[in-house]
Design a protein around this motif. Structure first.
Motif, short mmCIF file in Angstrom:
data_model
loop_
_atom_site.label_atom_id
_atom_site.label_comp_id
_atom_site.label_asym_id
_atom_site.label_seq_id
_atom_site.Cartn_x
_atom_site.Cartn_y
_atom_site.Cartn_z
N ASN A 103 0.80 -1.22 0.00
CA ASN A 103 0.00 0.00 0.00
C ASN A 103 0.83 1.27 0.00
O ASN A 103 0.48 2.25 -0.67
CB ASN A 103 -0.94 0.01 1.21
CG ASN A 103 -1.99 -1.08 1.11
OD1 ASN A 103 -2.44 -1.42 0.02
ND2 ASN A 103 -2.37 -1.65 2.25
N ASP A 104 1.91 1.30 0.76
CA ASP A 104 2.75 2.50 0.83
C ASP A 104 4.15 2.07 1.25
O ASP A 104 4.51 2.13 2.42
CB ASP A 104 2.17 3.50 1.83
CG ASP A 104 2.88 4.86 1.78
OD1 ASP A 104 3.76 5.02 0.91
OD2 ASP A 104 2.53 5.73 2.59
N GLY A 105 4.92 1.61 0.30
CA GLY A 105 6.25 1.11 0.60
C GLY A 105 7.13 1.08 -0.62
O GLY A 105 6.79 1.66 -1.66
N GLN A 106 8.26 0.41 -0.51
CA GLN A 106 9.24 0.40 -1.59
C GLN A 106 9.88 -0.97 -1.76
O GLN A 106 10.06 -1.70 -0.77
CB GLN A 106 10.36 1.40 -1.32
CG GLN A 106 10.03 2.86 -1.54
CD GLN A 106 11.26 3.72 -1.32
OE1 GLN A 106 11.68 3.93 -0.18
NE2 GLN A 106 11.84 4.20 -2.41
N ILE A 107 10.24 -1.27 -3.00
CA ILE A 107 11.16 -2.34 -3.33
C ILE A 107 12.45 -1.68 -3.80
O ILE A 107 12.45 -0.99 -4.83
CB ILE A 107 10.60 -3.28 -4.42
CG1 ILE A 107 9.24 -3.84 -4.00
CG2 ILE A 107 11.59 -4.39 -4.72
CD1 ILE A 107 9.27 -4.67 -2.73
N ILE A 108 13.52 -1.86 -3.04
CA ILE A 108 14.80 -1.23 -3.35
C ILE A 108 15.81 -2.31 -3.73
O ILE A 108 15.88 -3.36 -3.08
CB ILE A 108 15.33 -0.42 -2.13
CG1 ILE A 108 14.34 0.71 -1.78
CG2 ILE A 108 16.71 0.14 -2.41
CD1 ILE A 108 14.71 1.45 -0.50
N VAL A 109 16.57 -2.05 -4.78
CA VAL A 109 17.68 -2.93 -5.16
C VAL A 109 18.97 -2.18 -4.90
O VAL A 109 19.19 -1.08 -5.44
CB VAL A 109 17.60 -3.35 -6.64
CG1 VAL A 109 18.81 -4.20 -7.03
CG2 VAL A 109 16.31 -4.11 -6.91
N ASP A 110 19.83 -2.76 -4.06
CA ASP A 110 21.10 -2.11 -3.72
C ASP A 110 22.14 -3.21 -3.47
O ASP A 110 22.24 -3.76 -2.37
CB ASP A 110 20.93 -1.24 -2.47
CG ASP A 110 22.16 -0.38 -2.18
OD1 ASP A 110 23.14 -0.47 -2.96
OD2 ASP A 110 22.14 0.36 -1.18
N THR A 111 22.86 -3.56 -4.52
CA THR A 111 23.83 -4.64 -4.42
C THR A 111 25.10 -4.31 -5.19
O THR A 111 25.05 -3.66 -6.24
CB THR A 111 23.24 -5.96 -4.94
OG1 THR A 111 24.25 -6.97 -4.93
CG2 THR A 111 22.72 -5.82 -6.37
N GLU A 112 26.22 -4.78 -4.66
CA GLU A 112 27.51 -4.63 -5.34
C GLU A 112 27.82 -5.83 -6.23
O GLU A 112 28.84 -5.84 -6.92
CB GLU A 112 28.63 -4.47 -4.30
CG GLU A 112 28.51 -3.21 -3.42
CD GLU A 112 28.74 -1.93 -4.21
OE1 GLU A 112 29.41 -2.01 -5.26
OE2 GLU A 112 28.25 -0.88 -3.79
N ASP A 113 26.96 -6.84 -6.22
CA ASP A 113 27.18 -8.03 -7.05
C ASP A 113 27.21 -7.65 -8.52
O ASP A 113 26.52 -6.73 -8.96
CB ASP A 113 26.08 -9.06 -6.81
CG ASP A 113 26.17 -9.68 -5.43
OD1 ASP A 113 27.17 -9.44 -4.74
OD2 ASP A 113 25.21 -10.38 -5.04
N GLU A 114 28.00 -8.39 -9.28
CA GLU A 114 28.19 -8.07 -10.70
C GLU A 114 27.33 -8.92 -11.62
O GLU A 114 27.61 -9.02 -12.81
CB GLU A 114 29.67 -8.21 -11.05
CG GLU A 114 30.55 -7.21 -10.31
CD GLU A 114 32.00 -7.30 -10.72
OE1 GLU A 114 32.34 -8.18 -11.55
OE2 GLU A 114 32.80 -6.48 -10.22
N SER A 115 26.28 -9.52 -11.09
CA SER A 115 25.35 -10.30 -11.91
C SER A 115 23.98 -9.62 -11.91
O SER A 115 23.71 -8.72 -11.11
CB SER A 115 25.21 -11.72 -11.35
OG SER A 115 26.46 -12.39 -11.39
N ILE A 116 23.12 -10.08 -12.78
CA ILE A 116 21.82 -9.45 -12.97
C ILE A 116 20.89 -9.71 -11.78
O ILE A 116 20.96 -10.77 -11.14
CB ILE A 116 21.17 -9.94 -14.28
CG1 ILE A 116 19.91 -9.14 -14.61
CG2 ILE A 116 20.87 -11.44 -14.22
CD1 ILE A 116 19.36 -9.44 -15.99
N VAL A 117 20.04 -8.75 -11.50
CA VAL A 117 18.93 -8.91 -10.57
C VAL A 117 17.64 -8.93 -11.37
O VAL A 117 17.36 -7.99 -12.12
CB VAL A 117 18.89 -7.77 -9.54
CG1 VAL A 117 17.66 -7.90 -8.64
CG2 VAL A 117 20.16 -7.74 -8.70
#
Length: 582
Positions: A103-117
């Motif tokens: 309802n009121d939030g976030q999906i955040i991607v924060d990674t140093e990995d060198e492969s795809i998310v």
């Protein structure tokens, strides 16, 4: 993605051509028998470089990590997902399957990995009132997968919290982003943009609808659309790529797909290059051709800073500003175009080349224009309606001062070169207008120009050379011009003693009664310039007006049937390459 390989071939060929040229701003790329034209070309030969890899599109379902959205909370069993209330932060590469409502939030991607998310959207509804609901802070690259048969929605609020000035879209990425799948995605950008990548953005497929208070879909470095059904309704630009600082960036490529874009500003806008290989595009900008924009605004259909290249597709444009505009060069190889414009139909600052295609301009100020270069028509079908000039080489200045104004600039570098094709013109200014030279070597040109004496069907400042083709150019008598004496094909200019009413047939036949021309102009006229390989030196011809033909006409030109009932106006004998009859 059926045109992906074809698009890559075109891009690589274009890149190799630019690399071989090794010259910017002064490369001579086209020549007539007597003249050449300088143009500006992009030297961004690495436009083919993007982040796509075939392996991005394959993964094992057993590797998917679940993220469940439960209204105001989130749950996941993965150690690579950190949850804080209604915010989930993905810290590792991999494939994540999202489902449910947030309802009121976030999906955040924060990674140093060198492969795809990968984020598999399985019927999600994600909203955030104070930030980007999907926020890619850091990753090698991210793919949003629209699961087949699902409907997904993402929306943000009208204001963002302090400290997040860089985020400005409902789906916002600082990394390369790909959208793929056969499901649907609805995006509401209530703060600013709908979908934005600060790097590259690839839309491989999907059914995507975007509404935004500013730009719809933005890939700063590049925006590549390989396929899909895309609808954008934006108050700003529709599709954008605006990185003009970095070499090889700032381009938009459309390989296929169905696009419907309604924008307050430009529908498609690239800082450098636009390449369209195929697809169905329906573009409305600035409220359409009946609207107006201020001199400080831009509401063009397709706009590029360096070059626009179109290989095919069906493109419908209703634009308050120019329908197609490039600050550099334009190349159209094929396609079908339906254009209504509040300004120019198709405008290039430098060179335009038309090889084939069907171009219907139903409304424009000027139909085709080049400001500082040449226009070359090698083929294609053109039907142009313009309130001012139909095809214009302005030679350094647009027609300032309104209809009838003529720029004082002229140069042999500026050439309107017609080598083939079919052109039908109905305009309120000059028909074929070059403030340099006019060269006709083939094709069919039917020109009905202004009834005012300050315009003419043919208007050139340097020379007009006709060596082939079928030319009919009717208009007023005040500035009427015939082809030049350097021509190798015979022509005649007839000035009538009085203005002929619209729809009054002009018929020319030889001494044996064989039809040479039967043409019914849509507007009043008092002159006709005519050139055809049927005209022969020493032969005598009769000119009739009025009457009728029982044949069928296309754009006023009768190519079959029998002419009858006209009045003999005059006769003439071809004694030189240009014959004038008063």
């Amino acid at each position: 993605m059926r045109h992906k390989k074809q698009a890559q071939f075109y891009l690589i060929a274009f890149a190799l051509f630019l690399t071989a040229s090794c010259i910017r701003n002064s490369d001579i790329i086209s020549e007539t028998e007597e003249e050449s034209t300088e143009v500006i070309l992009s030297d961004d030969a690495d436009n083919v470089d993007d982040h796509e890899d075939a392996s991005d599109y394959t993964w094992s379902s057993s590797d998917e990590k679940s993220i469940v959205l439960n209204g105001n909370t989130i749950s996941s069993g993965s150690s690579d997902v950190s949850i804080d209330g209604s915010v989930a932060t993905i810290t590792g590469a991999g494939t994540y399957a999202l489902s449910g409502t947030l309802n009121d939030g976030q999906i955040i991607v924060d990674t140093e990995d060198e492969s795809i998310v990968r984020l598999i959207l399985n019927g999600v509804d994600i909203s955030c009132s104070s930030n980007a609901p999907i926020y890619i802070e850091n990753a090698e690259k991210v793919m949003l997968v629209l699961l087949n048969g699902t409907s997904n929605s993402v929306s943000d609020g009208s204001s963002y919290s302090s400290g997040e000035e860089d985020a400005n879209a409902a789906i916002f990425s600082k990394s390369n982003l790909t959208i793929f799948g056969e499901g649907s995605l609805s995006v509401d950008g209530n703060y600013s943009d709908g979908i934005t990548s600060k790097d590259g953005l690839i839309i491989a497929s999907g059914n995507i609808t975007v509404k935004s208070v500013d730009d719809g879909i933005r890939g700063k470095d590049y925006l590549i659309i390989e396929d899909g059904n895309i609808t954008v309704n934006s108050s700003g630009d529709g599709l954008v790529s605006d990185n003009i600082e970095d070499e090889g960036r700032g381009y938009i490529t459309i390989n296929d797909g169905s696009l419907t874009i309604t924008s307050g500003c430009d529908a498609i806008q690239a800082g450098k290059d636009v390449l369209i290989v195929y697809g169905t595009l329906d573009l409305t900008s600035g409220g359409g051709s009946s609207s107006s924009v201020s001199s400080s605004s831009s509401a063009k259909g397709i706009k590029s800073g360096v070059s626009t290249i179109i290989y095919g597709g069906t493109i419908t444009i209703n634009a308050a500003d120019d329908a197609i505009h490039t600050d550099g060069n334009l190349e159209i190889y094929d396609g079908t175009f339906y254009i209504a414009s509040g300004d120019d139909g198709i405008h290039s600052e430098y060179n335009s080349v038309y090889t084939s295609g069907n171009i219907y301009i139903t409304k424009s100020y000027e139909g085709l224009e080049s400001a500082l270069g040449s226009i070359t028509i090698n083929g294609g079908n053109f039907n142009i309606v313009a309130s001012d000039d139909a095809i214009n080489i302005s030679a350094g200045g647009a027609s300032f001062g309104g209809p009838g104004h003529k720029s004082t600039s002229s140069s042999s570098d500026y050439v309107l070169n017609i080598a083939g094709g079919y052109i039908a013109i109905n305009c309120g200014g000059d028909g074929l207008d070059s403030n340099g030279s006019l060269v006709i070597s083939g094709g069919t040109q039917l020109v009905s120009s202004s009834t005012r004496n300050d315009n003419s069907a043919l208007d050139y400042d340097v020379s007009c050379q006709v060596s082939g083709g079928f030319l009919v150019a009717v208009g007023s008598s005040g500035m009427a011009e015939a082809p030049g004496t350097s021509s190798s094909q015979y022509s005649v200019l007839v000035i009538f003693k009085s203005q002929q009413s619209a729809g009054t047939i002009i018929h020319i036949e030889d001494s044996e009664g064989t039809e040479i021309l039967t043409y019914k102009p849509p507007k009043a006229y008092q002159s006709i310039a005519f050139s055809s390989d049927d005209l022969e030196k020493g032969a005598t011809y009769k000119v009739y007006t009025g009457g009728s033909s029982n044949g069928s006409a296309t754009d006023g030109l009768y190519t079959s049937g029998t002419y009858s009932g006209g009045n003999l106006y005059t006769s003439f004998t071809i004694s030189s390459v240009v014959t004038k009859v008063y």
